[in-house]
Design an enzyme around this catalytic site. Structure first.
Site, PDB file in Angstrom:
ATOM      1  N   GLU A  98       4.245  38.895  61.239  1.00  0.00           N
ATOM      2  CA  GLU A  98       3.256  38.816  62.321  1.00  0.00           C
ATOM      3  C   GLU A  98       3.820  39.354  63.632  1.00  0.00           C
ATOM      4  OE1 GLU A  98       0.548  38.632  63.599  1.00  0.00           O
ATOM      5  OE2 GLU A  98      -0.618  36.844  63.211  1.00  0.00           O
ATOM      6  N   ASP A  99       2.937  39.699  64.538  1.00  0.00           N
ATOM      7  CA  ASP A  99       3.369  40.109  65.872  1.00  0.00           C
ATOM      8  C   ASP A  99       3.714  38.905  66.743  1.00  0.00           C
ATOM      9  OD1 ASP A  99       0.719  39.268  66.013  1.00  0.00           O
ATOM     10  OD2 ASP A  99      -0.010  41.019  67.101  1.00  0.00           O
ATOM     11  N   ASP A 102       1.143  32.155  68.133  1.00  0.00           N
ATOM     12  CA  ASP A 102       0.629  31.618  69.393  1.00  0.00           C
ATOM     13  C   ASP A 102       0.092  30.209  69.131  1.00  0.00           C
ATOM     14  OD1 ASP A 102      -0.452  31.391  71.944  1.00  0.00           O
ATOM     15  OD2 ASP A 102      -2.062  32.806  71.623  1.00  0.00           O
ATOM     16  N   VAL A 152       0.879  39.116  76.469  1.00  0.00           N
ATOM     17  CA  VAL A 152       1.727  40.312  76.427  1.00  0.00           C
ATOM     18  C   VAL A 152       1.104  41.408  75.569  1.00  0.00           C
ATOM     19  CG1 VAL A 152       3.884  39.063  76.860  1.00  0.00           C
ATOM     20  CG2 VAL A 152       3.082  39.351  74.506  1.00  0.00           C
ATOM     21  N   ASP A 158      -2.117  44.098  71.343  1.00  0.00           N
ATOM     22  CA  ASP A 158      -3.131  44.830  72.109  1.00  0.00           C
ATOM     23  C   ASP A 158      -3.811  43.965  73.161  1.00  0.00           C
ATOM     24  OD1 ASP A 158      -4.630  43.182  70.208  1.00  0.00           O
ATOM     25  OD2 ASP A 158      -6.376  44.325  70.889  1.00  0.00           O
TER      26      ASP A 158
HETATM   27  P1  IMP Z   1      -2.766  32.459  66.889  1.00  0.00           P
HETATM   28  O1  IMP Z   1      -3.691  32.242  65.732  1.00  0.00           O
HETATM   29  O2  IMP Z   1      -3.268  31.797  68.141  1.00  0.00           O
HETATM   30  O3  IMP Z   1      -1.328  32.074  66.598  1.00  0.00           O
HETATM   31  O4  IMP Z   1      -2.846  33.967  67.315  1.00  0.00           O
HETATM   32  C1  IMP Z   1      -2.424  34.961  66.560  1.00  0.00           C
HETATM   33  C2  IMP Z   1      -2.976  36.281  67.010  1.00  0.00           C
HETATM   34  O5  IMP Z   1      -3.491  36.263  68.352  1.00  0.00           O
HETATM   35  C3  IMP Z   1      -1.873  37.268  67.057  1.00  0.00           C
HETATM   36  O6  IMP Z   1      -1.633  37.832  65.799  1.00  0.00           O
HETATM   37  C4  IMP Z   1      -2.378  38.261  68.079  1.00  0.00           C
HETATM   38  O7  IMP Z   1      -3.206  39.208  67.455  1.00  0.00           O
HETATM   39  C5  IMP Z   1      -3.167  37.445  69.039  1.00  0.00           C
HETATM   40  N1  IMP Z   1      -2.368  37.122  70.243  1.00  0.00           N
HETATM   41  C6  IMP Z   1      -1.800  35.955  70.589  1.00  0.00           C
HETATM   42  N2  IMP Z   1      -1.125  36.037  71.748  1.00  0.00           N
HETATM   43  C7  IMP Z   1      -1.233  37.330  72.149  1.00  0.00           C
HETATM   44  C8  IMP Z   1      -0.726  38.078  73.278  1.00  0.00           C
HETATM   45  O8  IMP Z   1      -0.001  37.588  74.160  1.00  0.00           O
HETATM   46  N3  IMP Z   1      -1.079  39.390  73.325  1.00  0.00           N
HETATM   47  C9  IMP Z   1      -1.852  40.008  72.387  1.00  0.00           C
HETATM   48  N4  IMP Z   1      -2.337  39.345  71.311  1.00  0.00           N
HETATM   49  C10 IMP Z   1      -2.037  38.023  71.196  1.00  0.00           C
HETATM   50 MG    MG Z   2      -2.061  39.708  65.109  1.00  0.00          MG
END
Ligand code: IMP
Ligand code: MG
Length: 181
Positions: A98-99, A102, A152, A158
């Protein structure tokens, strides 16, 4: 594009060095196992392409596209599968790449789903981790960098589908997203 960046958080050199280290660790940990890399699109593809070349054992790659975000900078909590795997993962030692981790909602959902499909083991590798943003009970097994809760971009990440091709991870100027959200 470069003019929209407030500051560089993680440089291209730092990303390179860390990716190499992670690749070496994964190579050690997965020697003798059935490693299958699952790259989470779209954000994970840049890191995946660097990471897989730093892994020195056989490592087939699959892609999944999920979305939890829409176009805003806050998580919606809704996970939708937009592209599924092309193969069976029974008995495979899956490494999700994963990138950013979060809220964790995406990866918590995804790892549960892959478990029901009979993967032998499931681990998570993320280049960025935002530990203080967690909403779901999920942690990564391999982490590149722990960062704060700044939004970020770059290195695959993105904002409204832009900035993924920046070679570093940077913080956007706040006026950029205040104008467009
Ligand atoms: P989560 O489900 O909240 O952990 O989010 C995962 C996805 O949210 C990541 O794979 C990203 O695509 C997007 N995301 C979360 N934080 C950022 C950020 O700071 N910049 C860009 N995309 C983000
Ligand atoms: Mg992602």
């Amino acid at each position: 594009m470069y003019g929209d960046i407030e500051k560089v958080l993680i440089s291209e050199e730092e990303l390179k060095k860390k990716t190499k280290e992670l690749g070496e660790k994964i190579t050690k940990d997965y020697t003798g196992k059935n490693l299958l890399i699952i790259s989470v699109l779209k954000g994970g593809f840049v890191f995946t392409s660097d990471l897989m070349r730093a892994i020195k054992i056989s490592a087939p790659v699959e892609f999944m596209a999920v979305s939890s975000y829409g176009s805003s900078t806050k998580s919606s909590g809704v996970v939708e599968i937009r592209k599924d795997l092309d193969r069976d993962i029974k008995g495979m030692d899956v490494l999700i790449v994963e990138d950013v981790l979060d809220s964790g909602l995406t990866l918590s959902y995804l790892s549960k789903l892959l478990r029901t499909r009979g993967a032998k083991s499931i681990k998570i590798c993320t280049i960025l981790n935002k530990p203080q943003c967690r909403k779901a009970d999920v942690e990564a097994d391999y982490i590149g960098f722990n960062i704060g809760d700044d939004f970020v971009v770059g290195y695959g990440l993105d904002f409204n589908e832009n900035y993924r091709n920046l070679p570093f991870v940077g913080v956007l100027k706040s006026e950029v997203y205040e104008n467009k959200v």
